[in-house]
Structures are given as structure tokens and as C-alpha cells.
Design a protein around this motif. Structure first.
Motif, PDB file in Angstrom:
ATOM      1  N   SER A 126      28.002  27.762  62.495  1.00  0.00           N
ATOM      2  CA  SER A 126      27.580  29.065  63.003  1.00  0.00           C
ATOM      3  C   SER A 126      26.695  28.821  64.215  1.00  0.00           C
ATOM      4  CB  SER A 126      26.817  29.838  61.925  1.00  0.00           C
ATOM      5  OG  SER A 126      26.328  31.044  62.438  1.00  0.00           O
ATOM      6  N   VAL A 127      27.083  29.377  65.372  1.00  0.00           N
ATOM      7  CA  VAL A 127      26.402  29.121  66.633  1.00  0.00           C
ATOM      8  C   VAL A 127      25.646  30.362  67.070  1.00  0.00           C
ATOM      9  CG1 VAL A 127      26.683  28.469  69.054  1.00  0.00           C
ATOM     10  CG2 VAL A 127      28.159  27.464  67.305  1.00  0.00           C
ATOM     11  N   SER A 128      24.416  30.173  67.553  1.00  0.00           N
ATOM     12  CA  SER A 128      23.594  31.281  68.031  1.00  0.00           C
ATOM     13  C   SER A 128      23.022  30.925  69.402  1.00  0.00           C
ATOM     14  CB  SER A 128      22.462  31.572  67.042  1.00  0.00           C
ATOM     15  OG  SER A 128      21.686  32.662  67.474  1.00  0.00           O
ATOM     16  N   ASP A 129      23.251  31.803  70.378  1.00  0.00           N
ATOM     17  CA  ASP A 129      22.721  31.620  71.736  1.00  0.00           C
ATOM     18  C   ASP A 129      21.598  32.622  71.973  1.00  0.00           C
ATOM     19  OD1 ASP A 129      24.509  29.603  72.259  1.00  0.00           O
ATOM     20  OD2 ASP A 129      26.003  30.930  73.137  1.00  0.00           O
TER      21      ASP A 129
ATOM     22  N   LEU B 298      20.802  33.261  60.382  1.00  0.00           N
ATOM     23  CA  LEU B 298      20.352  32.380  61.466  1.00  0.00           C
ATOM     24  C   LEU B 298      19.830  33.200  62.638  1.00  0.00           C
ATOM     25  CD1 LEU B 298      20.102  29.601  62.820  1.00  0.00           C
ATOM     26  CD2 LEU B 298      22.484  29.857  63.559  1.00  0.00           C
ATOM     27  N   ASN B 299      20.586  34.232  63.051  1.00  0.00           N
ATOM     28  CA  ASN B 299      20.170  35.063  64.178  1.00  0.00           C
ATOM     29  C   ASN B 299      18.851  35.768  63.892  1.00  0.00           C
ATOM     30  OD1 ASN B 299      22.416  34.289  65.517  1.00  0.00           O
ATOM     31  ND2 ASN B 299      23.439  36.275  65.511  1.00  0.00           N
ATOM     32  N   ARG B 300      18.736  36.320  62.701  1.00  0.00           N
ATOM     33  CA  ARG B 300      17.527  37.071  62.361  1.00  0.00           C
ATOM     34  C   ARG B 300      16.296  36.167  62.328  1.00  0.00           C
ATOM     35  NH1 ARG B 300      14.549  38.053  57.811  1.00  0.00           N
ATOM     36  NH2 ARG B 300      13.517  40.094  57.665  1.00  0.00           N
ATOM     37  N   GLU B 301      16.447  34.997  61.674  1.00  0.00           N
ATOM     38  CA  GLU B 301      15.301  34.101  61.548  1.00  0.00           C
ATOM     39  C   GLU B 301      14.897  33.516  62.898  1.00  0.00           C
ATOM     40  OE1 GLU B 301      13.568  33.940  58.954  1.00  0.00           O
ATOM     41  OE2 GLU B 301      14.933  35.007  57.621  1.00  0.00           O
TER      42      GLU B 301
ATOM     43  N   LEU C  90      15.306  35.028  65.813  1.00  0.00           N
ATOM     44  CA  LEU C  90      14.676  36.113  66.556  1.00  0.00           C
ATOM     45  C   LEU C  90      13.231  36.317  66.111  1.00  0.00           C
ATOM     46  CD1 LEU C  90      15.189  38.358  68.656  1.00  0.00           C
ATOM     47  CD2 LEU C  90      15.853  39.852  66.774  1.00  0.00           C
ATOM     48  N   LEU C  91      13.014  36.364  64.798  1.00  0.00           N
ATOM     49  CA  LEU C  91      11.661  36.546  64.275  1.00  0.00           C
ATOM     50  C   LEU C  91      10.783  35.337  64.589  1.00  0.00           C
ATOM     51  CD1 LEU C  91      12.432  38.149  60.788  1.00  0.00           C
ATOM     52  CD2 LEU C  91      11.673  39.307  62.875  1.00  0.00           C
ATOM     53  N   GLY C  92      11.387  34.136  64.499  1.00  0.00           N
ATOM     54  CA  GLY C  92      10.621  32.921  64.788  1.00  0.00           C
ATOM     55  C   GLY C  92      10.152  32.862  66.225  1.00  0.00           C
ATOM     56  N   PHE C  93      11.021  33.236  67.167  1.00  0.00           N
ATOM     57  CA  PHE C  93      10.632  33.231  68.577  1.00  0.00           C
ATOM     58  C   PHE C  93       9.532  34.256  68.843  1.00  0.00           C
ATOM     59  CE2 PHE C  93      14.013  30.415  69.344  1.00  0.00           C
ATOM     60  CZ  PHE C  93      13.925  29.953  70.643  1.00  0.00           C
ATOM     61  N   ARG C  94       9.609  35.381  68.167  1.00  0.00           N
ATOM     62  CA  ARG C  94       8.567  36.397  68.344  1.00  0.00           C
ATOM     63  C   ARG C  94       7.227  35.885  67.820  1.00  0.00           C
ATOM     64  NH1 ARG C  94      11.876  41.952  66.693  1.00  0.00           N
ATOM     65  NH2 ARG C  94      13.082  42.082  68.639  1.00  0.00           N
ATOM     66  N   ARG C  95       7.269  35.126  66.705  1.00  0.00           N
ATOM     67  CA  ARG C  95       6.023  34.545  66.187  1.00  0.00           C
ATOM     68  C   ARG C  95       5.430  33.544  67.177  1.00  0.00           C
ATOM     69  NH1 ARG C  95       8.976  34.466  61.312  1.00  0.00           N
ATOM     70  NH2 ARG C  95       9.421  32.231  61.545  1.00  0.00           N
ATOM     71  N   LEU C  96       6.294  32.917  67.968  1.00  0.00           N
ATOM     72  CA  LEU C  96       5.831  31.970  68.983  1.00  0.00           C
ATOM     73  C   LEU C  96       5.428  32.668  70.271  1.00  0.00           C
ATOM     74  CD1 LEU C  96       8.455  29.087  68.540  1.00  0.00           C
ATOM     75  CD2 LEU C  96       6.138  29.229  67.605  1.00  0.00           C
ATOM     76  N   GLY C  97       5.539  33.987  70.278  1.00  0.00           N
ATOM     77  CA  GLY C  97       5.136  34.753  71.455  1.00  0.00           C
ATOM     78  C   GLY C  97       6.196  34.850  72.519  1.00  0.00           C
ATOM     79  N   VAL C  98       7.474  34.613  72.171  1.00  0.00           N
ATOM     80  CA  VAL C  98       8.573  34.685  73.132  1.00  0.00           C
ATOM     81  C   VAL C  98       9.469  35.858  72.772  1.00  0.00           C
ATOM     82  CG1 VAL C  98      10.547  33.475  74.130  1.00  0.00           C
ATOM     83  CG2 VAL C  98       8.509  32.198  73.467  1.00  0.00           C
TER      84      VAL C  98
ATOM     85  N   TYR D 290      18.605  40.189  71.351  1.00  0.00           N
ATOM     86  CA  TYR D 290      19.203  39.758  70.090  1.00  0.00           C
ATOM     87  C   TYR D 290      20.212  38.653  70.358  1.00  0.00           C
ATOM     88  CZ  TYR D 290      20.907  39.963  65.318  1.00  0.00           C
ATOM     89  OH  TYR D 290      21.207  39.644  64.026  1.00  0.00           O
ATOM     90  N   PRO D 291      20.187  37.580  69.569  1.00  0.00           N
ATOM     91  CA  PRO D 291      21.070  36.436  69.821  1.00  0.00           C
ATOM     92  C   PRO D 291      22.553  36.809  69.723  1.00  0.00           C
ATOM     93  CG  PRO D 291      19.344  35.901  68.231  1.00  0.00           C
ATOM     94  CD  PRO D 291      19.327  37.377  68.407  1.00  0.00           C
ATOM     95  N   GLN D 292      23.349  36.134  70.527  1.00  0.00           N
ATOM     96  CA  GLN D 292      24.801  36.242  70.420  1.00  0.00           C
ATOM     97  C   GLN D 292      25.295  35.222  69.410  1.00  0.00           C
ATOM     98  OE1 GLN D 292      26.641  38.588  72.116  1.00  0.00           O
ATOM     99  NE2 GLN D 292      24.610  39.346  72.710  1.00  0.00           N
ATOM    100  N   MET D 293      26.255  35.626  68.567  1.00  0.00           N
ATOM    101  CA  MET D 293      26.722  34.698  67.535  1.00  0.00           C
ATOM    102  C   MET D 293      28.169  34.328  67.776  1.00  0.00           C
ATOM    103  SD  MET D 293      27.467  36.933  64.100  1.00  0.00           S
ATOM    104  CE  MET D 293      28.950  37.974  63.991  1.00  0.00           C
TER     105      MET D 293
END
Length: 297
Positions: free
Chosen positions: A201-204, A272-275, A277-285, A289-292
Motif C-alpha cells: 500500500s503506497v501513500s504519497d 496508513l493515510n490517516r496515521e 496525516l495525523l502524524g505529520f500534523r503532530r510534527l507541525g507539518v 490528504y495523501p494520495q493512495m
């Protein structure tokens, strides 16, 4: 789904048993068998009707018992599951044919004479059985060639799911969301059989150009390990960072992937996409929404 099918079979058997007992009781304790003939062609009286009802109920009861027994067998392979599914479907068709033929015979109709006088070809055309023959023949050849089995992951005309039942005429496919698609066997020509292997599963994800990429990449291993621990229910391997994929109008495109079980492919991709997205927001980025995408192993 399996438990619901078993309960349905048991319920049907109980209904047929009760109806059978009721009809036999009526026949034993009443004198309704002196009903005269209704016509010259059909010799219909209460005795014939009683025999007909008993015969139908016995056949239906026997068919449901066989189907229930087949459903209790635990196949050791997908091939075994396909054979059991096909046998269950065959039992239903055979029971229906026997009921029709025996019903006509009990009502005084000579089935052999009808078939001989009308002709087999006329019956095929008259009852529009061409599609039935195509479904049965093509389905049989596909099964004999072992192109797909119950439990396999297949894709037909863009619909992707698990083969849950193979019948005489149709094949049932259930996707990750529980949606069921029933396809005539004659339409199962252009299928993509993914067996039950894993997929990637690929996420960009696009991040703004002003993001400090070096600092972000140093924090990714901890983030990916956090994602793996959070979604171990659908992911088989730890997510991997594949580096910068490309540049677009939104910013720098980063690529991630993870190995996901075929049965959970959509759930795994969404997770994968959801985590991420949320992870990047926690890092302040902040990022779109990621493309799958999904790549077979």
C-alpha cells in the motif's frame, strides 16, 4: 456470514419438518382423498396433492440437510472450499429439477412425451436457457482450470474482493466494506486473480516547500514506529519511507509504503493515510490528504 447461513439452513429444515408433519397428519385423520378429477389431462385429487406436497417437502428437507452438512465441513484449502460451494449450489439445482419432474408426473403429465414432442432445442430457446448453459459450461471450465477459488482475492471490472461462493451459475465476491457483487460465471472472463498474497500500500504526501526536509526526515523513523504500533491490526510490516518522490504545485512529494494483507488492503491503505496525516500534523507539518495506490507484491 457463515453463522447466519447455518442458522438459515436450520430454520428452513425446521419449517419443512413442521409442514411435512402437518400435511401427513391431515392425510391420516381426514377423508379428503375422494376429491374427483379436475380435468381429462390432469388427474388431480387430494391424494395426488398430498403426495406432491410430501414429495416436495421431503426433497427440500433432504437438500437443506445436505447443504447444512456441506457447510459444516472445514476445507483445508481454497480449492476444497470451491468444491463444497459448487456442490451446495448443485444440490439446489438438482432438487429443483426433481421437484418439477416429479410434480408433473404426480399430476398425470408425461414429462418424456413433452420433451420429445417439443424438442430439446425448442425448450432451450423457449426458456431462454442459453445464458444458463454458458454460465454452467464456462464456470465449470474455469474451476477445472483452477483459475480462482473460494477465499481468493479477485478483481472483476474494477470490483475487488474475496470470492465467498461459487455456484452453478454465479460467483459471489465480497469487498472489504462487506459489499457483495454477484456475477454470472460467463462474465468471469477478464479477472485478475491476486490469490491471497500480500500487497504494498503506497501513500504519497505533499509537504510545503518551506518545510525543513532534513529535520523532518530525522523524525520520521520514530513516527513510522508509532504508526506501526498504533495500527498493528491491519499492517503486517512497519511502514517504510521511500524518500522524495517528486515535486508538484503543493510542494515536495514524499512516498511511504507498507505491506498489507490482501483481505485488509483497503482498511490498511486508509489506516496508513490517516496515521501519516495525523502524524505529520503532530510534527507541525500541514499537508493535503495523501494520495493512495496499491501495488501487488
Amino acid at each position: 456470514m457463515k453463522k447466519a447461513s447455518d442458522k438459515k439452513s436450520i430454520r428452513h429444515m425446521l419449517i419443512y419438518l413442521l409442514l411435512l408433519a402437518a400435511v401427513i397428519a391431515v392425510g391420516c385423520f381426514t377423508d379428503l382423498f375422494d376429491f374427483k378429477e379436475l380435468g381429462a389431462v390432469f388427474t388431480v385429487n387430494m391424494t395426488s396433492l398430498l403426495k406432491l406436497v410430501i414429495m416436495v417437502l421431503v426433497i427440500l428437507l433432504a437438500a437443506n440437510i445436505i447443504i447444512f452438512v456441506l457447510g459444516c465441513i472445514k476445507p483445508r484449502s481454497h480449492r476444497g472450499g470451491s468444491i463444497l460451494s459448487l456442490l451446495a449450489s448443485l444440490v439446489k439445482y438438482v432438487a429443483g429439477i426433481i421437484i418439477v419432474c416429479q410434480s408433473l408426473s404426480l399430476l398425470g403429465v408425461n414429462v418424456g412425451t413433452i420433451i420429445a414432442s417439443v424438442g430439446v432445442l425448442a425448450l432451450v430457446v423457449g426458456f431462454s436457457a442459453e445464458s444458463l448453459i454458458a454460465d454452467v459450461v464456462i464456470g465449470a471450465f474455469m474451476l477445472l482450470e483452477n483459475q480462482y477459488n473460494v477465499g481468493d482475492i479477485v478483481e472483476v471490472n474494477g470490483f475487488r474482493g474475496v470470492v465467498t461462493r461459487i455456484g452453478i451459475r454465479t460467483t459471489s465476491i465480497t469487498d472489504g466494506g462487506g459489499n457483495v457483487k454477484i456475477i454470472n460465471n460467463s462474465e468471469m472472463k477478464n479477472i485478475l486473480n491476486r490469490s491471497d498474497n500480500n500487497s504494498w500500500s503506497v501513500s504519497d504526501i505533499s509537504i510545503p516547500y518551506e518545510t525543513d526536509l532534513a529535520q523532518l526526515e530525522s523524525r520520521l523513523p520514530a513516527l513510522l514506529e508509532e504508526i506501526r504500533a498504533a495500527r498493528s491490526d491491519v499492517m503486517l510490516d512497519a511502514p517504510q519511507y521511500l524518500g522524495v518522490q517528486s515535486l508538484d504545485a503543493s510542494g515536495v512529494v514524499l512516498r511511504f509504503w507498507v505491506k498489507v494483507a490482501e483481505k485488509d488492503i483497503y482498511a490498511g491503505t486508509r489506516a496508513l493515510n490517516r496515521e501519516l496525516l495525523l502524524g505529520f500534523r503532530r510534527l507541525g507539518v500541514e499537508c493535503p490528504y495523501p494520495q493512495m495506490d496499491i501495488h501487488t507484491k
